[in-house]
Design a protein around this motif. Structure first.
Motif, PDB file in Angstrom:
ATOM      1  N   GLY A 104     -10.500 -60.368  26.926  1.00 36.11           N
ATOM      2  CA  GLY A 104      -9.573 -60.306  25.976  1.00 36.11           C
ATOM      3  C   GLY A 104      -8.981 -58.847  25.856  1.00 36.11           C
ATOM      4  N   ASN A 105      -9.217 -57.985  26.862  1.00 34.64           N
ATOM      5  CA  ASN A 105      -8.970 -56.483  26.744  1.00 34.64           C
ATOM      6  C   ASN A 105      -8.167 -56.248  27.971  1.00 34.64           C
ATOM      7  OD1 ASN A 105     -10.117 -56.285  24.235  1.00 34.64           O
ATOM      8  ND2 ASN A 105     -12.133 -55.840  25.170  1.00 34.64           N
ATOM      9  N   LEU A 106      -7.147 -55.335  28.035  1.00 35.16           N
ATOM     10  CA  LEU A 106      -6.736 -54.856  28.892  1.00 35.16           C
ATOM     11  C   LEU A 106      -7.691 -53.971  29.919  1.00 35.16           C
ATOM     12  CD1 LEU A 106      -2.912 -54.465  28.296  1.00 35.16           C
ATOM     13  CD2 LEU A 106      -3.969 -56.431  29.217  1.00 35.16           C
ATOM     14  N   VAL A 107      -8.460 -53.223  29.013  1.00 37.33           N
ATOM     15  CA  VAL A 107      -9.172 -52.253  29.640  1.00 37.33           C
ATOM     16  C   VAL A 107     -10.641 -52.152  28.682  1.00 37.33           C
ATOM     17  CG1 VAL A 107      -9.486 -49.670  29.892  1.00 37.33           C
ATOM     18  CG2 VAL A 107      -7.562 -50.532  30.376  1.00 37.33           C
ATOM     19  N   ASP A 108     -11.573 -52.156  29.605  1.00 40.16           N
ATOM     20  CA  ASP A 108     -12.998 -52.286  28.865  1.00 40.16           C
ATOM     21  C   ASP A 108     -13.864 -51.112  29.239  1.00 40.16           C
ATOM     22  OD1 ASP A 108     -13.672 -54.857  27.500  1.00 40.16           O
ATOM     23  OD2 ASP A 108     -12.158 -55.474  29.002  1.00 40.16           O
ATOM     24  N   GLU A 109     -14.782 -50.904  28.823  1.00 38.58           N
ATOM     25  CA  GLU A 109     -15.881 -50.002  29.012  1.00 38.58           C
ATOM     26  C   GLU A 109     -17.289 -50.442  29.812  1.00 38.58           C
ATOM     27  OE1 GLU A 109     -17.123 -46.768  26.526  1.00 38.58           O
ATOM     28  OE2 GLU A 109     -15.522 -45.369  27.323  1.00 38.58           O
ATOM     29  N   LEU A 110     -17.486 -50.519  30.982  1.00 33.80           N
ATOM     30  CA  LEU A 110     -18.472 -51.258  31.466  1.00 33.80           C
ATOM     31  C   LEU A 110     -19.739 -50.394  31.375  1.00 33.80           C
ATOM     32  CD1 LEU A 110     -17.261 -52.546  34.920  1.00 33.80           C
ATOM     33  CD2 LEU A 110     -17.703 -53.830  32.789  1.00 33.80           C
ATOM     34  N   ASP A 111     -20.965 -50.831  31.085  1.00 32.77           N
ATOM     35  CA  ASP A 111     -22.066 -50.015  31.281  1.00 32.77           C
ATOM     36  C   ASP A 111     -22.664 -50.249  32.551  1.00 32.77           C
ATOM     37  OD1 ASP A 111     -22.533 -49.626  28.252  1.00 32.77           O
ATOM     38  OD2 ASP A 111     -22.938 -51.814  28.094  1.00 32.77           O
ATOM     39  N   VAL A 112     -22.735 -49.046  33.180  1.00 29.90           N
ATOM     40  CA  VAL A 112     -23.237 -48.751  34.595  1.00 29.90           C
ATOM     41  C   VAL A 112     -24.321 -47.831  34.788  1.00 29.90           C
ATOM     42  CG1 VAL A 112     -21.004 -49.638  35.389  1.00 29.90           C
ATOM     43  CG2 VAL A 112     -21.381 -47.132  35.023  1.00 29.90           C
ATOM     44  N   PRO A 113     -24.928 -47.877  35.739  1.00 33.37           N
ATOM     45  CA  PRO A 113     -26.057 -46.942  36.012  1.00 33.37           C
ATOM     46  C   PRO A 113     -25.516 -45.422  36.062  1.00 33.37           C
ATOM     47  CG  PRO A 113     -26.422 -48.693  37.615  1.00 33.37           C
ATOM     48  CD  PRO A 113     -24.865 -48.804  36.774  1.00 33.37           C
ATOM     49  N   GLU A 114     -26.385 -44.477  35.600  1.00 32.24           N
ATOM     50  CA  GLU A 114     -26.014 -42.899  35.499  1.00 32.24           C
ATOM     51  C   GLU A 114     -25.679 -42.369  36.833  1.00 32.24           C
ATOM     52  OE1 GLU A 114     -26.053 -40.532  33.400  1.00 32.24           O
ATOM     53  OE2 GLU A 114     -26.503 -41.589  31.510  1.00 32.24           O
ATOM     54  N   ASP A 115     -26.167 -43.093  38.025  1.00 37.07           N
ATOM     55  CA  ASP A 115     -25.643 -42.629  39.130  1.00 37.07           C
ATOM     56  C   ASP A 115     -24.185 -43.012  39.769  1.00 37.07           C
ATOM     57  OD1 ASP A 115     -26.343 -45.018  39.792  1.00 37.07           O
ATOM     58  OD2 ASP A 115     -27.360 -44.646  41.849  1.00 37.07           O
ATOM     59  N   VAL A 116     -23.726 -43.808  38.776  1.00 35.01           N
ATOM     60  CA  VAL A 116     -22.335 -44.308  39.037  1.00 35.01           C
ATOM     61  C   VAL A 116     -21.515 -43.497  38.665  1.00 35.01           C
ATOM     62  CG1 VAL A 116     -20.696 -46.159  38.648  1.00 35.01           C
ATOM     63  CG2 VAL A 116     -23.121 -46.686  39.551  1.00 35.01           C
ATOM     64  N   VAL A 117     -21.556 -42.978  37.126  1.00 35.03           N
ATOM     65  CA  VAL A 117     -20.743 -41.989  36.511  1.00 35.03           C
ATOM     66  C   VAL A 117     -21.612 -41.494  35.386  1.00 35.03           C
ATOM     67  CG1 VAL A 117     -20.017 -43.959  34.909  1.00 35.03           C
ATOM     68  CG2 VAL A 117     -18.760 -41.821  35.068  1.00 35.03           C
ATOM     69  N   THR A 118     -21.409 -40.366  35.153  1.00 35.29           N
ATOM     70  CA  THR A 118     -22.402 -39.723  34.274  1.00 35.29           C
ATOM     71  C   THR A 118     -21.952 -40.116  32.755  1.00 35.29           C
ATOM     72  OG1 THR A 118     -22.279 -37.610  35.546  1.00 35.29           O
ATOM     73  CG2 THR A 118     -22.724 -37.459  33.032  1.00 35.29           C
ATOM     74  N   GLY A 119     -22.912 -40.447  32.114  1.00 31.09           N
ATOM     75  CA  GLY A 119     -22.713 -41.143  30.713  1.00 31.09           C
ATOM     76  C   GLY A 119     -23.056 -42.583  30.601  1.00 31.09           C
ATOM     77  N   GLY A 120     -22.869 -43.160  31.979  1.00 31.93           N
ATOM     78  CA  GLY A 120     -22.984 -44.597  32.106  1.00 31.93           C
ATOM     79  C   GLY A 120     -21.962 -45.687  31.708  1.00 31.93           C
ATOM     80  N   LYS A 121     -20.870 -44.730  31.206  1.00 29.78           N
ATOM     81  CA  LYS A 121     -19.731 -45.609  30.809  1.00 29.78           C
ATOM     82  C   LYS A 121     -18.534 -45.664  31.797  1.00 29.78           C
ATOM     83  CE  LYS A 121     -21.618 -46.837  26.816  1.00 29.78           C
ATOM     84  NZ  LYS A 121     -21.981 -48.169  26.448  1.00 29.78           N
ATOM     85  N   LEU A 122     -17.933 -46.700  31.849  1.00 25.40           N
ATOM     86  CA  LEU A 122     -17.003 -46.838  33.032  1.00 25.40           C
ATOM     87  C   LEU A 122     -15.721 -47.524  32.742  1.00 25.40           C
ATOM     88  CD1 LEU A 122     -15.861 -45.680  35.892  1.00 25.40           C
ATOM     89  CD2 LEU A 122     -17.136 -47.811  36.711  1.00 25.40           C
ATOM     90  N   LYS A 123     -14.299 -47.057  32.756  1.00 21.72           N
ATOM     91  CA  LYS A 123     -13.323 -47.632  32.258  1.00 21.72           C
ATOM     92  C   LYS A 123     -13.017 -48.990  33.469  1.00 21.72           C
ATOM     93  CE  LYS A 123     -10.789 -44.614  29.408  1.00 21.72           C
ATOM     94  NZ  LYS A 123      -9.505 -43.772  29.001  1.00 21.72           N
ATOM     95  N   ALA A 124     -12.788 -49.836  32.906  1.00 19.01           N
ATOM     96  CA  ALA A 124     -12.564 -51.066  34.006  1.00 19.01           C
ATOM     97  C   ALA A 124     -11.476 -51.944  33.441  1.00 19.01           C
ATOM     98  CB  ALA A 124     -13.704 -51.917  34.387  1.00 19.01           C
ATOM     99  N   THR A 125     -10.563 -52.397  34.304  1.00 13.73           N
ATOM    100  CA  THR A 125      -9.646 -53.545  33.885  1.00 13.73           C
ATOM    101  C   THR A 125     -10.303 -54.635  34.906  1.00 13.73           C
ATOM    102  OG1 THR A 125      -7.703 -52.481  33.590  1.00 13.73           O
ATOM    103  CG2 THR A 125      -7.359 -54.813  34.395  1.00 13.73           C
ATOM    104  N   MET A 126     -10.439 -55.831  34.030  1.00 13.04           N
ATOM    105  CA  MET A 126     -11.076 -57.063  34.702  1.00 13.04           C
ATOM    106  C   MET A 126     -10.050 -58.137  34.372  1.00 13.04           C
ATOM    107  SD  MET A 126     -14.975 -56.603  33.467  1.00 13.04           S
ATOM    108  CE  MET A 126     -14.535 -55.785  31.756  1.00 13.04           C
ATOM    109  N   ILE A 127      -9.562 -58.923  35.776  1.00 10.62           N
ATOM    110  CA  ILE A 127      -8.604 -59.938  35.424  1.00 10.62           C
ATOM    111  C   ILE A 127      -8.911 -60.992  36.490  1.00 10.62           C
ATOM    112  CG2 ILE A 127      -7.594 -58.654  37.649  1.00 10.62           C
ATOM    113  CD1 ILE A 127      -4.732 -59.497  35.944  1.00 10.62           C
ATOM    114  N   SER A 128      -8.675 -62.187  36.126  1.00 10.60           N
ATOM    115  CA  SER A 128      -8.686 -63.300  37.083  1.00 10.60           C
ATOM    116  C   SER A 128      -7.307 -63.839  37.134  1.00 10.60           C
ATOM    117  CB  SER A 128      -9.680 -64.277  35.903  1.00 10.60           C
ATOM    118  OG  SER A 128     -10.956 -63.990  35.902  1.00 10.60           O
TER     119      SER A 128
END
Length: 396
Positions: free
Chosen positions: A195-219
């Protein structure tokens, strides 16, 4: 010692867009493979040469990449106002499974052409010269695709001067229309499953510091997770070798894909992602900048709206998947998505984006209706050509 002889099945090997696949008419398959199930999966894997621990496909028709490990079945359509049903199987290279969860946009082009070659379209609908409109029912995702196939002297015209980055030689242009490509009746509740144009994904720390990554998820076209290249340490100008030769980078990108798949409701546990490699896709975007494509051609920032790099079956794609291009065009048309912001943040009816092999233009018609974004169709041009036809042989 007695041994079972090989069986031979009528088949056609076709390039569609920047992919290649082995095409079958449903009625030509062995009887136990004319229905979904393990015999069909085993047939397709053996045709392609999978699973192959050497990742070379020496003993099969596959090309050891996600773009060339594909099989397609076409039949006369079971749906009203359609010509053919098109079913697509993405064959894993090194594991024993066939992923039926999505479509291949590139081979959708070849599906339109093969429908004519295979005699699956009513002859009364085929002009002697001109454009034949082939109405395709995409059976994996239950969507309509319209292919505008050029015809000369009653046959598919395959040669021409249309150039497609990622394909060495020119061919005849086939225009594809992906009708109502958003997933409004599948596993997601809407085009934006959260339902959002942009979300914050929970990802491992080795992906991005802080473990939060902005993402647009679309089908739309295919479920896709878009992230900013800069957020994960990239520029958006990377070529295949920079990513695919780095196991740690691939693992981080797979972690993003898994996080997106969980948030989109496509899987329930991270372990399920291993058996759903085809969807969702993960892609990273960036504003336009000059770069040199894999062919050595310089792509100027002024000639593109944004940069996109996408992964397919765990590896960076050499160009762009057709279904992911639909997702790119749709997301770019909707203000506020990461794709739209990378393209400048303005309303866009079409975009030309830079990918590892060059550029691609895709258009999409999106509108806000009752507070929900909808897309009526996405349009792009590809080409297709038969490479070989006859029989494929499989050990009995």
């Amino acid at each position: 010692m007695s041994a079972a002889p090989q069986i031979k099945v009528p088949a056609t090997y076709i390039r569609g867009g920047t992919s290649k696949g082995v095409f079958f008419r449903l009625q030509d398959l062995p009887a136990n493979c004319q229905v979904a199930g393990e015999p069909r999966n085993q047939l397709f894997m053996r045709v392609i040469g999978s699973p192959d621990p050497y990742a070379a496909h020496i003993d099969g028709m596959g090309g050891a990449t996600s773009s060339t490990s594909k099989c397609v079945i076409l039949s006369k359509s079971s749906q009203p106002e359609h010509d053919v049903d098109y079913l697509y199987g993405q064959v894993s290279i090194d594991k024993a499974f066939v992923d039926w969860s999505g479509n291949c946009g590139n081979l959708s082009t070849a599906a339109g052409a093969f429908a004519l070659h295979a005699g699956l379209v009513d002859p009364a609908r085929i002009p002697e010269n001109g454009i034949c409109v082939v109405r395709i029912w995409q059976a994996n995702i239950h969507k309509t695709i319209i292919a505008h196939v050029p015809v000369s002297n009653g046959q598919v015209q395959e040669t021409g001067d249309f150039e497609l980055d990622g394909v060495t030689f020119p061919a005849a242009e086939i225009v594809l229309e992906f009708m109502n490509p958003s997933d409004d009746d599948g596993e997601g509740s809407s085009m934006f499953p959260t339902g959002n144009l942009v979300d914050e994904l929970d990802v491992p720390e080795d992906v991005v510091t802080g473990g939060k990554l902005k993402a647009t998820m679309i089908s739309a076209g295919i479920p896709t997770v878009f992230v900013n290249a800069a957020d994960i340490g990239y520029t958006g100008t990377e070529l295949r070798e920079a990513i695919n030769s780095n196991p740690a980078a691939l693992a981080r990108l797979e972690a993003i894909r898994i996080a997106g798949a969980l948030r989109m409701g496509l899987i329930k546990t991270p372990a399920e992602a291993a058996t759903r490699q085809h969807t969702p896709k993960v892609a990273f975007v960036a504003p336009p900048t000059d770069y040199v494509s894999s062919s050595g051609k310089t792509i100027a920032a002024k000639d593109i709206d944004l940069l996109v790099r996408a992964l397919s079956m765990g590896k960076l794609h050499h160009a762009m998947m057709g279904t992911a291009a639909v997702a790119i065009g749709t997301a770019a048309a909707i203000p506020g998505t990461l794709v739209n912001l990378a393209a400048g943040g303005k309303a866009l009816e079409s975009v030309r984006f830079g990918h590892p092999s060059g550029t691609l233009k895709v258009g999409a018609a999106a509108a806000l209706v009752d507070g929900q974004w909808t897309v009526t169709k996405a349009i792009m041009s590809r080409s297709a050509r038969i490479l070989m036809e006859g029989w494929v042989r499989i050990p009995g």
